[in-house]
Design a protein around this motif. Structure first.
Motif, PDB file in Angstrom:
ATOM      1  N   ASP A 213       0.834  -1.211   0.000  1.00 36.39           N
ATOM      2  CA  ASP A 213       0.000   0.000   0.000  1.00 36.39           C
ATOM      3  C   ASP A 213       0.867   1.260   0.000  1.00 36.39           C
ATOM      4  N   VAL A 214       1.810   1.305  -0.950  1.00 36.75           N
ATOM      5  CA  VAL A 214       2.699   2.451  -1.104  1.00 36.75           C
ATOM      6  C   VAL A 214       2.695   2.880  -2.570  1.00 36.75           C
ATOM      7  N   THR A 215       3.286   4.036  -2.831  1.00 37.15           N
ATOM      8  CA  THR A 215       3.469   4.526  -4.197  1.00 37.15           C
ATOM      9  C   THR A 215       4.941   4.829  -4.410  1.00 37.15           C
ATOM     10  N   ILE A 216       5.511   4.230  -5.464  1.00 31.50           N
ATOM     11  CA  ILE A 216       6.911   4.490  -5.794  1.00 31.50           C
ATOM     12  C   ILE A 216       6.958   5.646  -6.781  1.00 31.50           C
ATOM     13  N   SER A 217       7.749   6.657  -6.474  1.00 33.61           N
ATOM     14  CA  SER A 217       7.859   7.798  -7.395  1.00 33.61           C
ATOM     15  C   SER A 217       8.428   7.327  -8.728  1.00 33.61           C
ATOM     16  N   LYS A 218       8.068   8.013  -9.807  1.00 31.74           N
ATOM     17  CA  LYS A 218       8.526   7.625 -11.142  1.00 31.74           C
ATOM     18  C   LYS A 218      10.042   7.699 -11.266  1.00 31.74           C
ATOM     19  N   SER A 219      10.632   8.650 -10.587  1.00 30.36           N
ATOM     20  CA  SER A 219      12.090   8.776 -10.661  1.00 30.36           C
ATOM     21  C   SER A 219      12.770   7.576 -10.015  1.00 30.36           C
ATOM     22  N   VAL A 220      12.223   7.116  -8.887  1.00 31.20           N
ATOM     23  CA  VAL A 220      12.790   5.939  -8.216  1.00 31.20           C
ATOM     24  C   VAL A 220      12.545   4.689  -9.048  1.00 31.20           C
ATOM     25  N   MET A 221      11.346   4.579  -9.619  1.00 34.65           N
ATOM     26  CA  MET A 221      11.016   3.433 -10.463  1.00 34.65           C
ATOM     27  C   MET A 221      11.986   3.347 -11.632  1.00 34.65           C
ATOM     28  N   ALA A 222      12.233   4.480 -12.293  1.00 34.60           N
ATOM     29  CA  ALA A 222      13.139   4.508 -13.446  1.00 34.60           C
ATOM     30  C   ALA A 222      14.559   4.160 -13.032  1.00 34.60           C
ATOM     31  N   THR A 223      15.002   4.677 -11.890  1.00 30.14           N
ATOM     32  CA  THR A 223      16.353   4.403 -11.407  1.00 30.14           C
ATOM     33  C   THR A 223      16.536   2.934 -11.063  1.00 30.14           C
ATOM     34  N   CYS A 224      15.503   2.320 -10.502  1.00 35.39           N
ATOM     35  CA  CYS A 224      15.571   0.903 -10.140  1.00 35.39           C
ATOM     36  C   CYS A 224      15.722   0.016 -11.376  1.00 35.39           C
ATOM     37  N   VAL A 225      14.872   0.246 -12.372  1.00 31.64           N
ATOM     38  CA  VAL A 225      14.799  -0.656 -13.520  1.00 31.64           C
ATOM     39  C   VAL A 225      15.814  -0.293 -14.601  1.00 31.64           C
ATOM     40  N   PHE A 226      16.060   0.995 -14.782  1.00 26.54           N
ATOM     41  CA  PHE A 226      17.019   1.445 -15.792  1.00 26.54           C
ATOM     42  C   PHE A 226      18.076   2.340 -15.131  1.00 26.54           C
ATOM     43  N   PRO A 227      18.968   1.730 -14.352  1.00 28.76           N
ATOM     44  CA  PRO A 227      19.973   2.534 -13.627  1.00 28.76           C
ATOM     45  C   PRO A 227      20.910   3.304 -14.542  1.00 28.76           C
TER      46      PRO A 227
END
Length: 266
Positions: A213-227
């Protein structure tokens, strides 16, 4: 709802754990997607822990996103293994997906309990109907949309079994009044995009969002998957971006990866 603004708040995720995706074939890739869509649905209903995929999800969180490997490593229930004389390596978890799933032992007990309860209800209203009850199919008798059937692997060839299924499927749908759902099947180009856009790790992060029940910011999502920045925050923030478009297609109710415009031998 808590907003995840730092990569450090997702310690279980490591994109390097997903390198195995480069080496699996298209069928295995689609099976990985099927598994994620099922877990994603369970997460939306708040029941991952109660689903049959709870062990797979726990393995993903432990750094093992290869679900085929997790299937091979899944431990026995200690209570069952203590009562059984069979060794673990002698038992196998059969290949399956949501469309075709060999009935596991635990489900047989569940079906038996439901059946006995329904039989007792029927007997109270019509005691002379007891012999008739045993002739009915489980699906029709219980009002179930799934078919439980035997497949004679030792007596019939694959072609004979497939021919029989092709014959009986429309008859079962007619008898049970269950229409064939309309599906939009995956295209070969989309299969390649699943790899290129790293859709499987994106799905795992989305499942975790729902489950926690959280929301990952788009910047964090992008950094995680496409470092290395191949696809960035701008694309993820755009509802019409290439990653979001493909995710929307895969997670739509009428979409299916069970069949594509390419011929697969399952």
């Amino acid at each position: 709802m808590k907003r995840i603004k730092s990569r450090k708040d997702i310690p279980w995720f490591d994109i390097n754990n997903y390198d195995y995706i480069r080496n699996i074939d298209d069928i295995a890739l689609l099976e990985e997607v099927i598994m994620r869509t099922c877990i994603y649905e369970h997460a939306g209903e708040g029941r991952i822990d109660k689903s049959g995929n709870s062990f797979i999800w726990s393995e993903i969180l432990n750094g093992q996103p290869d679900t085929e490997q997790s299937f091979n490593n899944e431990p026995f229930d200690p209570k069952i293994s203590q009562r059984s004389e069979l060794k673990q390596q002698q038992l196998k978890v059969l290949s399956s997906n949501e469309a075709v799933n060999p009935v596991p032992c635990a489900m047989l007990d569940h079906y038996h309990s439901r059946l006995k309860e329904k039989e007792n209800q029927q007997k109270l209203s019509a005691k002379d109907n007891e012999q008739e009850i045993i002739k009915f199919s489980y699906s029709d008798f219980m009002g179930d949309s799934s078919i439980i059937c035997n497949i004679g692997l030792d007596n019939y060839t694959d072609d004979e079994i497939l021919m029989a299924l092709k014959h009986h499927l429309p008859l079962w749908r007619k008898d049970l009044n269950i229409s064939e759902p309309k599906k939009r099947f995956i295209k070969p180009a989309e299969i390649e995009k699943i790899r290129d856009y790293r859709i499987i790790p994106f799905l795992d992060l989305m499942i975790w969002e729902r489950d926690m029940d959280v929301t990952i910011s788009k910047s964090v999502m992008a950094t995680c998957v496409f470092p290395d920045g191949e696809i960035g925050e701008v694309d993820l923030a755009n509802r019409n971006g290439k990653v979001n478009n493909l995710l929307d297609i895969i997670l739509s109710e009428d979409f299916s990866v069970q069949k594509s415009t390419r011929n697969f031998d399952y």
